[in-house]
Design a protein around this motif. Structure first.
Motif, PDB file in Angstrom:
ATOM      1  N   HIS A   1       1.150  -0.962   0.146  1.00 42.81           N
ATOM      2  CA  HIS A   1       0.169   0.037  -0.135  1.00 42.81           C
ATOM      3  C   HIS A   1       0.945   1.172  -0.280  1.00 42.81           C
ATOM      4  N   TRP A   2       0.471   1.879  -0.878  1.00 42.17           N
ATOM      5  CA  TRP A   2       1.213   3.589  -1.029  1.00 42.17           C
ATOM      6  C   TRP A   2       0.785   4.042  -0.595  1.00 42.17           C
ATOM      7  N   PRO A   3       1.182   4.992  -0.065  1.00 39.96           N
ATOM      8  CA  PRO A   3       0.358   7.060  -0.467  1.00 39.96           C
ATOM      9  C   PRO A   3      -0.052   7.692  -0.740  1.00 39.96           C
ATOM     10  N   THR A   4      -0.903   7.788  -0.760  1.00 39.23           N
ATOM     11  CA  THR A   4      -1.411   9.255  -2.395  1.00 39.23           C
ATOM     12  C   THR A   4      -0.659  10.956  -1.126  1.00 39.23           C
ATOM     13  N   ASP A   5      -1.366  11.232  -0.274  1.00 39.76           N
ATOM     14  CA  ASP A   5      -1.455  12.115   0.563  1.00 39.76           C
ATOM     15  C   ASP A   5      -0.408  12.109   2.116  1.00 39.76           C
ATOM     16  N   LEU A   6       0.045  12.346   2.536  1.00 40.27           N
ATOM     17  CA  LEU A   6       0.594  12.550   3.900  1.00 40.27           C
ATOM     18  C   LEU A   6       0.953  14.108   4.434  1.00 40.27           C
ATOM     19  N   LYS A   7       0.130  14.375   5.057  1.00 42.89           N
ATOM     20  CA  LYS A   7       0.465  15.978   5.746  1.00 42.89           C
ATOM     21  C   LYS A   7       0.043  15.286   7.601  1.00 42.89           C
ATOM     22  N   TYR A   8       1.391  16.713   7.941  1.00 43.16           N
ATOM     23  CA  TYR A   8       0.924  16.880   9.500  1.00 43.16           C
ATOM     24  C   TYR A   8       0.692  17.698  10.076  1.00 43.16           C
ATOM     25  N   LYS A   9      -0.908  17.614  10.889  1.00 44.00           N
ATOM     26  CA  LYS A   9      -1.419  18.556  11.182  1.00 44.00           C
ATOM     27  C   LYS A   9      -0.789  19.071  12.705  1.00 44.00           C
ATOM     28  N   SER A  10      -0.733  20.216  13.300  1.00 46.20           N
ATOM     29  CA  SER A  10       0.096  20.108  14.506  1.00 46.20           C
ATOM     30  C   SER A  10      -0.797  20.294  15.574  1.00 46.20           C
TER      31      SER A  10
END
Length: 132
Positions: free
Chosen positions: A17-26
């Motif tokens: 499984h590959w990520p299509t989106d990765l975001k950090y929300k502080s």
């Protein structure tokens, strides 16, 4: 702080499984990740820190795994791509030696409830606290 990584449909590295989106929300102290199969997850920074794949945390054998306490307020300062198979997370406690493969992140995401409960049980058994 918001970091984003867009991954193409790469192949190889034994990753299913590959990520299509990765975001950090502080404001949430959580890494939000979407995989190519449409599954979305929010992984708390604390969870990622205490389950770091680094030798410092995991040791070189399952019996050497360290139980980290006092990480409830930890955040992520940086996300750095490692090739096309992983990211290196830098936490605000300055831990930065864990390389989180897509395969490992997917495991942490899909098994979060069980892994987290095991961590909490170990903390209680040892009389440790999540608070700094």
């Amino acid at each position: 702080m918001t970091e984003s990584i867009q991954e193409d449909n790469a192949q190889g590295f034994h990753t299913e499984h590959w990520p299509t989106d990765l975001k950090y929300k502080s404001d949430e102290r959580a890494l939000h990740i979407t995989f190519e199969n449409g599954k979305n997850f929010a992984l708390p920074a604390e969870y990622l820190r205490v389950e770091s794949p680094s030798a410092e945390v995991q040791g070189h054998h399952p019996s050497q795994k360290q139980i980290l306490s006092g990480r409830s307020m930890v955040g992520i300062m940086a996300i750095e791509p490692v090739g096309n198979y992983a990211v290196r997370l830098t936490f605000d406690d300055l831990h930065d030696t864990g390389i989180y493969s897509w395969q490992y992140l997917y495991k942490l995401a899909t098994e979060q409830e069980t892994i987290w409960q095991t961590y909490l049980d170990e903390m209680e058994k040892r009389g440790l606290s999540r608070n700094p």
